[in-house]
Design a protein around this motif. Structure first.
Motif, PDB file in Angstrom:
ATOM      1  N   GLU A 260       3.407   8.019   9.760  1.00  0.00           N
ATOM      2  CA  GLU A 260       2.787   7.491   8.547  1.00  0.00           C
ATOM      3  C   GLU A 260       2.366   8.625   7.613  1.00  0.00           C
ATOM      4  OE1 GLU A 260      -0.913   4.641   7.050  1.00  0.00           O
ATOM      5  OE2 GLU A 260      -0.573   4.945   9.207  1.00  0.00           O
TER       6      GLU A 260
ATOM      7  N   GLY B 173       5.230   7.212  -5.909  1.00  0.00           N
ATOM      8  CA  GLY B 173       4.144   6.445  -5.304  1.00  0.00           C
ATOM      9  C   GLY B 173       3.956   5.084  -5.936  1.00  0.00           C
TER      10      GLY B 173
ATOM     11  N   TYR C  26       6.051   2.773  -6.425  1.00  0.00           N
ATOM     12  CA  TYR C  26       6.753   1.714  -5.686  1.00  0.00           C
ATOM     13  C   TYR C  26       5.807   0.988  -4.722  1.00  0.00           C
ATOM     14  CZ  TYR C  26       9.967  -0.576  -2.454  1.00  0.00           C
ATOM     15  OH  TYR C  26      10.612  -1.498  -1.659  1.00  0.00           O
ATOM     16  N   ARG C  27       4.940   1.732  -4.068  1.00  0.00           N
ATOM     17  CA  ARG C  27       4.054   1.108  -3.077  1.00  0.00           C
ATOM     18  C   ARG C  27       3.141   0.078  -3.740  1.00  0.00           C
ATOM     19  NH1 ARG C  27       1.961   5.735   1.183  1.00  0.00           N
ATOM     20  NH2 ARG C  27       3.972   6.725   1.572  1.00  0.00           N
TER      21      ARG C  27
ATOM     22  N   ALA D 229       3.271  -3.998  -3.145  1.00  0.00           N
ATOM     23  CA  ALA D 229       2.083  -4.709  -2.670  1.00  0.00           C
ATOM     24  C   ALA D 229       1.711  -5.864  -3.583  1.00  0.00           C
ATOM     25  CB  ALA D 229       0.912  -3.735  -2.547  1.00  0.00           C
TER      26      ALA D 229
END
Length: 217
Positions: A26, A110, A112-113, A117
């Motif tokens: 992670e 970043g 994209y996250r 969500a």
């Protein structure tokens, strides 16, 4: 001639490579307004402490296996994940650039996250089409799948009859297993961080032997 024939037990074909596809641990969380460090236009976050622990667990799981080589990508998260196993086996990881993660275009730092969500409509369209090319500036699915195949076949050709650890990315694992099984393109998305999947590769022929083994985590 024997009077007994037992059930067949799988053995890799002669000359095939047995590849352990390990998803990196992670990584650091995305923070709004702060892009990840970048490498060749793609987000390159480091492992977070949980990811470092996953890397240690992978090493503990595989340190007694007859692994002859370790491969990583151009991204630091794969190098960091491979490091404990490489140390345990006394091997120096080799870089296979074609197995870097799918390029997410304008959202690769970043963003994209956050979009994923929030179920951004463009993300939903991407999932419907099963093609990252629906994202602004992103790498089309066929181009991505093509380079994943090239990377895997290049490694396999260099390691006939050997067990090889290949530390890669979730998108790469999904692409590799979709290629092997001719499944839906996103049929194997969601490999867990630190998971181990297994693929036997000989030339253009691929045999899936395992997906998302997390028994060591």
């Amino acid at each position: 001639m024997s009077n007994e024939a037992r059930q067949h037990r799988f053995q890799p074909p002669s000359g095939a490579a047995d590849l352990l596809l390990i998803r990196h641990g992670e990584t650091q969380a995305a923070i709004r307004g702060q892009d990840f460090p970048m490498v060749d236009g793609q987000g390159d976050p480091a492992l977070r402490p949980e990811g470092e622990a996953q890397a240690q667990a992978v090493a503990a799981r595989l340190k007694d296996q007859p692994i002859r080589a370790i491969y990583v990508t151009t991204m630091q998260r794969t190098h960091q994940t491979a490091a404990p196993l490489a140390g345990a086996l006394g091997l120096t990881p080799r870089v296979e650039p074609d197995l870097r993660e799918v390029h997410l275009g304008d959202w690769d730092g970043g963003e994209y996250r956050f979009r994923a969500a929030e179920n951004d409509p463009v993300i939903l369209r991407m999932r419907e089409l099963q093609d990252w090319g629906a994202l602004p500036g992103a790498e089309p699915r066929d181009a991505f799948f093509g380079r994943v195949r090239r990377g895997l076949t290049r490694i396999a050709a260099a390691h006939p009859d050997e067990l090889v650890a290949v530390v890669v990315h979730g998108g790469v694992i999904g692409a590799a297993l979709a290629l092997a099984t001719e499944s839906r393109p996103f049929g194997f998305t969601g490999a867990d961080n630190g998971s181990i999947s297994r693929l036997v590769v000989q030339g253009d022929q691929m045999i899936l032997r395992g997906f998302n083994d997390v028994s060591h985590l």
